[in-house]
Design an enzyme around this catalytic site. Structure first.
Site, PDB file in Angstrom:
ATOM      1  N   ASP A  81       0.829  -1.200   0.000  1.00 50.06           N
ATOM      2  CA  ASP A  81       0.000   0.000   0.000  1.00 50.06           C
ATOM      3  C   ASP A  81       0.862   1.248   0.000  1.00 50.06           C
ATOM      4  O   ASP A  81       2.049   1.194   0.275  1.00 50.06           O
ATOM      5  CB  ASP A  81      -0.831   0.037   1.294  1.00 50.06           C
ATOM      6  N   LYS A 123      -3.461   3.230  -2.310  1.00 50.43           N
ATOM      7  CA  LYS A 123      -4.713   3.975  -2.422  1.00 50.43           C
ATOM      8  C   LYS A 123      -4.539   5.300  -1.697  1.00 50.43           C
ATOM      9  O   LYS A 123      -3.887   5.352  -0.668  1.00 50.43           O
ATOM     10  CB  LYS A 123      -5.847   3.218  -1.717  1.00 50.43           C
ATOM     11  N   MET A 150      -8.879   7.609   9.691  1.00 50.52           N
ATOM     12  CA  MET A 150      -9.456   8.257   8.503  1.00 50.52           C
ATOM     13  C   MET A 150     -10.504   9.284   8.924  1.00 50.52           C
ATOM     14  O   MET A 150     -11.567   9.405   8.315  1.00 50.52           O
ATOM     15  CB  MET A 150     -10.099   7.205   7.577  1.00 50.52           C
TER      16      MET A 150
HETATM   17  N1  SAH Z   1      -4.334  -0.946   8.766  1.00 53.11           N
HETATM   18  C1  SAH Z   1      -3.926   0.369   9.222  1.00 53.11           C
HETATM   19  C2  SAH Z   1      -5.001   1.389   9.005  1.00 53.11           C
HETATM   20  C3  SAH Z   1      -5.337   1.650   7.568  1.00 53.11           C
HETATM   21  S1  SAH Z   1      -6.564   2.860   7.366  1.00 53.11           S
HETATM   22  C4  SAH Z   1      -3.500   0.281  10.689  1.00 53.11           C
HETATM   23  O1  SAH Z   1      -3.729  -0.744  11.348  1.00 53.11           O
HETATM   24  O2  SAH Z   1      -2.914   1.257  11.179  1.00 53.11           O
HETATM   25  C5  SAH Z   1      -5.583   4.305   7.078  1.00 53.11           C
HETATM   26  C6  SAH Z   1      -5.627   5.225   8.301  1.00 53.11           C
HETATM   27  O3  SAH Z   1      -4.764   4.734   9.315  1.00 53.11           O
HETATM   28  C7  SAH Z   1      -5.128   6.621   8.024  1.00 53.11           C
HETATM   29  O4  SAH Z   1      -6.130   7.420   7.424  1.00 53.11           O
HETATM   30  C8  SAH Z   1      -4.819   7.088   9.425  1.00 53.11           C
HETATM   31  O5  SAH Z   1      -6.013   7.422  10.115  1.00 53.11           O
HETATM   32  C9  SAH Z   1      -4.275   5.818  10.060  1.00 53.11           C
HETATM   33  N2  SAH Z   1      -2.792   5.776  10.018  1.00 53.11           N
HETATM   34  C10 SAH Z   1      -2.028   4.909   9.347  1.00 53.11           C
HETATM   35  N3  SAH Z   1      -0.723   5.126   9.575  1.00 53.11           N
HETATM   36  C11 SAH Z   1      -0.657   6.143  10.447  1.00 53.11           C
HETATM   37  C12 SAH Z   1       0.403   6.847  11.083  1.00 53.11           C
HETATM   38  N4  SAH Z   1       1.674   6.521  10.877  1.00 53.11           N
HETATM   39  N5  SAH Z   1       0.088   7.862  11.937  1.00 53.11           N
HETATM   40  C13 SAH Z   1      -1.194   8.181  12.178  1.00 53.11           C
HETATM   41  N6  SAH Z   1      -2.228   7.571  11.598  1.00 53.11           N
HETATM   42  C14 SAH Z   1      -1.970   6.569  10.738  1.00 53.11           C
END
Ligand code: SAH
Length: 467
Positions: A248, A270, A383
């Site tokens: 991703d 995405k 998100m």
């Molecule tokens: N599977 C991922 C989430 C994917 S959805 C997980 O477990 O973290 C994508 C969302 O994850 C982003 O919009 C944000 O809200 C959050 N996110 C992912 N990486 C991040 C990071 N390093 N810092 C803060 N939020 C993060």
């Protein structure tokens, strides 16, 4: 190169340890599982044998150990008097052995390296005594990336070498077979200590490869929030071994750097509202590459099962009869909590934590604001930046205090991490003024006040009055 580290076979050899102190005991421990004859000469001192001694140990309590030196390959000398050590070293050398006088390098033929012992596979490290701390750190780092079952895997492979050579007389074909098989399901079984299972998996691989029908495998791997130090040990290994990596946008370049240079990398990234590779096509890609007999790693930011559509992908792969495994990752909520030092639960402040998506599917189940509004409940919204105004309004309408503290954590654990502290009432204004472009989570609840950077009570009051 200041030193050369040779590998000395230990099978059916004699290793002699002279001395009765702690240093001698340490050396005995080193050879605990070695297939050698171990002779422990205590030089006239009575000793209590430790429980973890190699079962092939002979304990000799004579004052004069000379008769035991004959035929010895390695002799370790652990005596206090240097003069005696010198005499013993000379005798051992005369008997044809290589000598190590413990803690006395000028008298040594060889130093004892730091060892990682995995049975058939041994890793040895040495600084020649110049920086033992660095060597120890290096050993710890290597320990964590070397599969626990690698020795068993090598041993199992050895038992099949002859058969494999017969099936693949061509050197290149044989190399390809081993590359594939030693990274395949046999690895996992060897790590679990299942020698029979590992052997069966290798034989199955041999049968299918001979028939030209090698089976691939798909691993869903959580890449964590971005910092490669936060990968699990298993994730790092799977990434390194992958033939194909389907990843991703959120997977950081530092994590992708862990892949082999010749691995195929496919970015199916995405961005919000923009899906370059449709979900169905991603599953098709995984299936297509696995069918070619490849080890496919589907690498996702955070954890695959937290807002990662991992469930949909494994079902699609499983439905095609392809093996699929899941390795968890550190999800953004946990990374943000750790970075900002916000405990997501706390006995005095929050008895529950809920991970919430700010973008539920249009025709799917919607958020239950009444349930989310409880004051003793931490919410971590993924998100949620774009919809923060609606979210905060609906939470307040459902009964959550407008003064509830909120932390916005952007790029948690990555370069450019930002932490912004505000309140539910002020959330939309804070976001509007801050230009948040990286991935961010919103942490909502009284636990936020426990962060060292949380707003003081006075700052809270001022914010509230301004609202
Ligand atoms: N599977 C991922 C989430 C994917 S959805 C997980 O477990 O973290 C994508 C969302 O994850 C982003 O919009 C944000 O809200 C959050 N996110 C992912 N990486 C991040 C990071 N390093 N810092 C803060 N939020 C993060």
């Amino acid at each position: 190169m200041d030193q050369f580290l040779p590998a000395i076979p230990l099978k059916d050899t004699r290793v002699v340890v002279l001395g009765s102190g702690a240093a001698a005991l340490n050396k005995l421990r080193l050879f605990r599982t070695a297939p050698c004859e171990l002779v422990w000469c205590t030089l006239g001192k009575p000793v209590a044998a430790p429980a973890d001694l190699n079962p092939n140990t002979r304990i000799i309590t004579d004052a004069n150990p000379c008769r035991m030196l004959r035929g010895a390959r390695l002799v370790f000398i652990g005596v206090e008097e240097r003069k005696l050590a010198r005499v013993l070293a000379r005798k051992a050398r005369k008997a044809g052995a290589l000598v190590n006088v413990i803690d006395d390098s000028p008298l040594c033929d060889f130093y004892t390296p730091a060892l990682i012992d995995r049975g058939a596979i041994t890793v040895a490290l040495s600084s020649g005594g110049t920086a033992p701390v660095l060597v120890r750190d290096l050993r710890s780092a290597l320990e964590s990336v070397i599969a626990p079952g690698i020795g068993l895997l090598a041993e199992t492979a050895r038992t099949l070498r002859h058969r494999v050579s017969k099936v693949f007389p061509d050197v290149d074909a044989r190399r390809r077979f081993w590359e594939h098989t030693l990274r395949g399901p046999a690895t996992r079984l060897a790590d679990q200590g299942d020698a029979d299972g590992a052997r069966r998996a290798m034989i199955a691989a041999l049968n299918t490869s001979a028939a030209g029908t090698g089976k691939g495998v798909v691993h869903l791997v959580g890449a964590g929030p971005g910092d490669p130090e936060l990968l699990t040990v298993r994730a790092a290994r799977l990434i390194r071994d992958a033939d194909v990596i389907v990843h991703d946008r959120l997977v950081s370049p530092a994590v992708l750097d862990r892949a082999r240079r010749d691995a195929i990398r496919i970015d199916v990234g995405k961005t919000a509202g923009h899906h370059p590779v449709p979900q169905g096509k991603i599953s098709d890609l995984l299936i297509e590459h696995a069918r070619l007999g490849r080890r496919v790693v589907r690498l996702k930011g955070g954890d695959s099962f937290i807002f990662g559509r991992g469930g949909e992908e494994i079902e699609a792969v499983r439905n095609q009869g392809i093996e699929v495994y899941v390795t968890p990752g550190i999800s953004a909520a946990l990374a943000a909590g750790a970075s900002a030092q916000i405990p997501l639960t706390h006995r005095d402040a929050a008895q529950a934590v809920t991970f919430v998506t700010g973008q539920p599917r249009k025709n799917g189940p919607q958020l239950d604001y009444a349930a989310l509004a409880a004051s003793t409940h931490t919410l971590v919204i993924y998100m949620g930046v774009a919809v923060a105004a609606i979210l905060s309004r609906r939470l307040v309408q459902a009964g959550r205090e407008g003064a509830t503290p909120v932390a916005i954590v952007e790029n948690a654990t990555c370069d450019g991490e930002r932490r912004i502290f505000t309140t539910l009432n002020q959330l939309a204004t804070a976001i509007a003024g801050q230009q948040i472009t990286g991935p961010a989570v919103l942490v909502i609840g009284d636990v936020v006040n426990r962060a060292p950077e949380a707003l003081s009570g006075l700052a809270h009051q001022m914010l509230e009055q301004a609202a």
